[in-house]
Design a protein around this motif. Structure first.
Motif, PDB file in Angstrom:
ATOM      1  N   ASP A 104       0.221  13.974   3.979  1.00 21.29           N
ATOM      2  CA  ASP A 104       0.370  15.213   3.227  1.00 21.29           C
ATOM      3  C   ASP A 104       0.367  14.899   1.739  1.00 21.29           C
ATOM      4  O   ASP A 104       0.037  13.775   1.338  1.00 21.29           O
ATOM      5  N   GLU A 105       0.731  15.865   0.921  1.00 15.42           N
ATOM      6  CA  GLU A 105       0.670  15.663  -0.525  1.00 15.42           C
ATOM      7  C   GLU A 105       1.681  14.627  -1.008  1.00 15.42           C
ATOM      8  O   GLU A 105       1.518  14.064  -2.088  1.00 15.42           O
ATOM      9  N   GLN A 106       2.734  14.378  -0.234  1.00 13.28           N
ATOM     10  CA  GLN A 106       3.695  13.339  -0.606  1.00 13.28           C
ATOM     11  C   GLN A 106       3.126  11.940  -0.408  1.00 13.28           C
ATOM     12  O   GLN A 106       3.636  10.978  -0.990  1.00 13.28           O
ATOM     13  N   THR A 107       2.078  11.829   0.394  1.00 14.30           N
ATOM     14  CA  THR A 107       1.482  10.523   0.659  1.00 14.30           C
ATOM     15  C   THR A 107       1.022   9.856  -0.634  1.00 14.30           C
ATOM     16  O   THR A 107       1.121   8.642  -0.796  1.00 14.30           O
TER      17      THR A 107
ATOM     18  N   HIS B  26       2.358   9.900  -3.474  1.00 17.55           N
ATOM     19  CA  HIS B  26       3.452   9.605  -4.411  1.00 17.55           C
ATOM     20  C   HIS B  26       4.229   8.367  -3.958  1.00 17.55           C
ATOM     21  O   HIS B  26       5.395   8.438  -3.590  1.00 17.55           O
TER      22      HIS B  26
ATOM     23  N   SER C 180      -1.040   5.365   0.071  1.00 20.97           N
ATOM     24  CA  SER C 180      -1.597   5.498  -1.277  1.00 20.97           C
ATOM     25  C   SER C 180      -1.467   4.198  -2.056  1.00 20.97           C
ATOM     26  O   SER C 180      -2.339   3.843  -2.854  1.00 20.97           O
TER      27      SER C 180
ATOM     28  N   LYS D 269      -2.141  17.154   6.473  1.00 19.54           N
ATOM     29  CA  LYS D 269      -1.819  18.322   5.664  1.00 19.54           C
ATOM     30  C   LYS D 269      -2.318  18.157   4.234  1.00 19.54           C
ATOM     31  O   LYS D 269      -1.961  18.956   3.354  1.00 19.54           O
ATOM     32  N   LEU D 270      -3.131  17.139   3.998  1.00 18.95           N
ATOM     33  CA  LEU D 270      -3.635  16.871   2.656  1.00 18.95           C
ATOM     34  C   LEU D 270      -4.948  17.626   2.440  1.00 18.95           C
ATOM     35  O   LEU D 270      -5.923  17.389   3.152  1.00 18.95           O
TER      36      LEU D 270
ATOM     37  N   LEU E 151      -7.921  16.791  -2.474  1.00 23.92           N
ATOM     38  CA  LEU E 151      -6.993  15.746  -2.923  1.00 23.92           C
ATOM     39  C   LEU E 151      -7.239  14.406  -2.234  1.00 23.92           C
ATOM     40  O   LEU E 151      -6.511  13.442  -2.493  1.00 23.92           O
ATOM     41  N   TRP E 152      -8.255  14.336  -1.397  1.00 22.47           N
ATOM     42  CA  TRP E 152      -8.520  13.084  -0.692  1.00 22.47           C
ATOM     43  C   TRP E 152      -8.810  11.954  -1.669  1.00 22.47           C
ATOM     44  O   TRP E 152      -8.177  10.893  -1.610  1.00 22.47           O
TER      45      TRP E 152
ATOM     46  N   SER F 252      -5.979  10.794  -3.858  1.00 24.74           N
ATOM     47  CA  SER F 252      -4.991  10.028  -3.093  1.00 24.74           C
ATOM     48  C   SER F 252      -5.530   8.665  -2.678  1.00 24.74           C
ATOM     49  O   SER F 252      -4.793   7.857  -2.105  1.00 24.74           O
TER      50      SER F 252
END
Length: 382
Positions: free
Chosen positions: A292-295, A297, A302, A321-322, A326-327, A330
């Motif tokens: 997801d988007e936290q990946t 960070h 990442s 969920k990404l 944003l692929w 990331s």
């Protein structure tokens, strides 16, 4: 074309080793040359990943989260002993998977450390993910010779329920760890106490209701005061340090013993020699249970993608969920997700997860071969 298959676990379904095996099976069936490197980030599965990378397994018997005997394994190589909370006294060791937020203890991981010391290591690496207790690391410390007493001189069992009663601490018979480097590999940055402390943030995940959270936080503050009065004037400073709240306060206990806390993702990539495996790879296929988007960070995938650049990285997830836009930011050329291939809940079906990972490996392999042929044909055009 050589592909490095370097995934993390799919939590609750398959280990990193099993994920790597299934993806490799799919890739090799298309003629792709592969190399496997199961990964971890300091959470559960870290010992298994280390053993798969060449560490030697060393069996130990310790106390589980509620004190019942637990068979566990530590990993040893070149003077380094890797010890994991999850397989010693973590959530998976709770009887019938019930939560005991006040009575669970970190005793088992301390016992594993004591047994590892018989091997004469120069370095202890603690993987703290998956903990069941919020005892401030008192269980760990008690296994290493610390004794906790109440105001009447009664010896206390080390657990969250007794933290508020600790009055005196005797470390006169503590195990001597002088000359041993202690490393806590993890990404939790919470302090020990307060609104962002371990009881408040992680207690509910371990079954603590609002009153239990408050009780535990009060107890942890009392532990810090007691240590400050019993030869550890730095206890308050350490309790406020980033990461002291990891694993219900095991991070705090480790800091008292002289540990340093470092990024789990970065440390394990180094420990498992990721760069060496990457050196002749043309593509990396990685993965974990959820992306997801936290990946992006500081999570393992990442960090791996940044380390691998300019070698392209493809990610595989149980659930993605990404957003596609944003692929690349990331670090991923593409993301494949198991849930795109089935409507069933694969998180509770390891066999289905394995079959679909094989299929995704085949899809990736065919895509790589097709892309390679197109590039070769373009070079041949006049």
């Amino acid at each position: 074309m050589k592909v490095l298959v370097a995934p993390d676990k799919f939590k609750g379904s398959l280990s990193a080793r099993e994920v790597a095996q299934r993806l490799t099976e799919g890739l090799t069936s298309t003629g792709i040359n592969t190399l496997r490197l199961p990964l971890a980030d300091g959470g559960d599965g870290s010992v298994d990943a280390a053993i798969a990378a060449g560490f030697t397994p060393y069996p130990v018997t310790v106390a589980g989260a509620m004190g019942t005997p637990q068979y566990a394994t530590i990993a040893v190589r070149d003077g380094t002993a890797l010890i994991e909370v999850a397989n010693t006294c973590g959530l998976n060791t709770l009887p019938n998977r019930r939560s005991y937020p006040l009575d669970a203890t970190s005793l088992g991981v301390g016992q594993a450390i004591a047994q590892a010391m018989r091997l004469g290591p120069s370095r202890l690496v603690l993987a703290l993910g998956g903990s069941a207790s919020t005892d401030g690391g008192t269980g760990l410390l008690s296994a290493l010779g610390f004794v906790f007493y109440d105001a009447e001189g009664q010896q206390l069992r080390a657990c969250g329920r007794t933290l508020h009663r600790i009055h005196r601490i005797d470390d006169s018979r503590a195990v001597n760890l002088t000359g041993v480097e202690i490393i806590v590999a993890g990404d939790v940055t919470n302090p020990l106490t307060g609104p962002n402390g371990t009881a408040k943030v992680y207690g509910p995940q371990k079954g603590a209701d609002e009153s239990a959270v408050a009780f535990l936080d009060t107890g942890l503050n009392n532990l810090v005061r007691a240590l400050s009065h019993c030869g550890y004037p730095e206890a308050c400073l350490l309790a406020n340090s980033a990461g002291s709240g990891s694993a219900g306060g095991i991070g705090f206990a480790a800091l008292l013993l002289g540990a340093r806390i470092t990024s789990g993702a970065k440390y394990f990539l180094d420990l498992l020699h990721f760069d060496d495996h990457l050196s002749d790879a043309d593509l990396v296929v990685t993965g974990e249970g959820c992306i997801d988007e936290q990946t992006g960070h500081g999570k393992l995938l990442s960090v791996l993608a940044r380390r691998a650049h300019p070698v392209p990285v493809i990610a595989v997830a149980g659930l993605n969920k990404l957003p596609r836009n944003l692929w690349l930011t990331s670090g991923f050329e593409r993301v494949y997700a198991i849930d795109d291939y089935t409507e069933q809940d694969t998180a509770i079906d390891p066999q289905l997860t394995g079959r679909l990972l094989i299929h995704i490996g085949q899809v990736i392999g065919h895509s790589v071969i097709t892309s390679t042929r197109r590039r070769e044909q373009s070079y041949l055009k006049p």
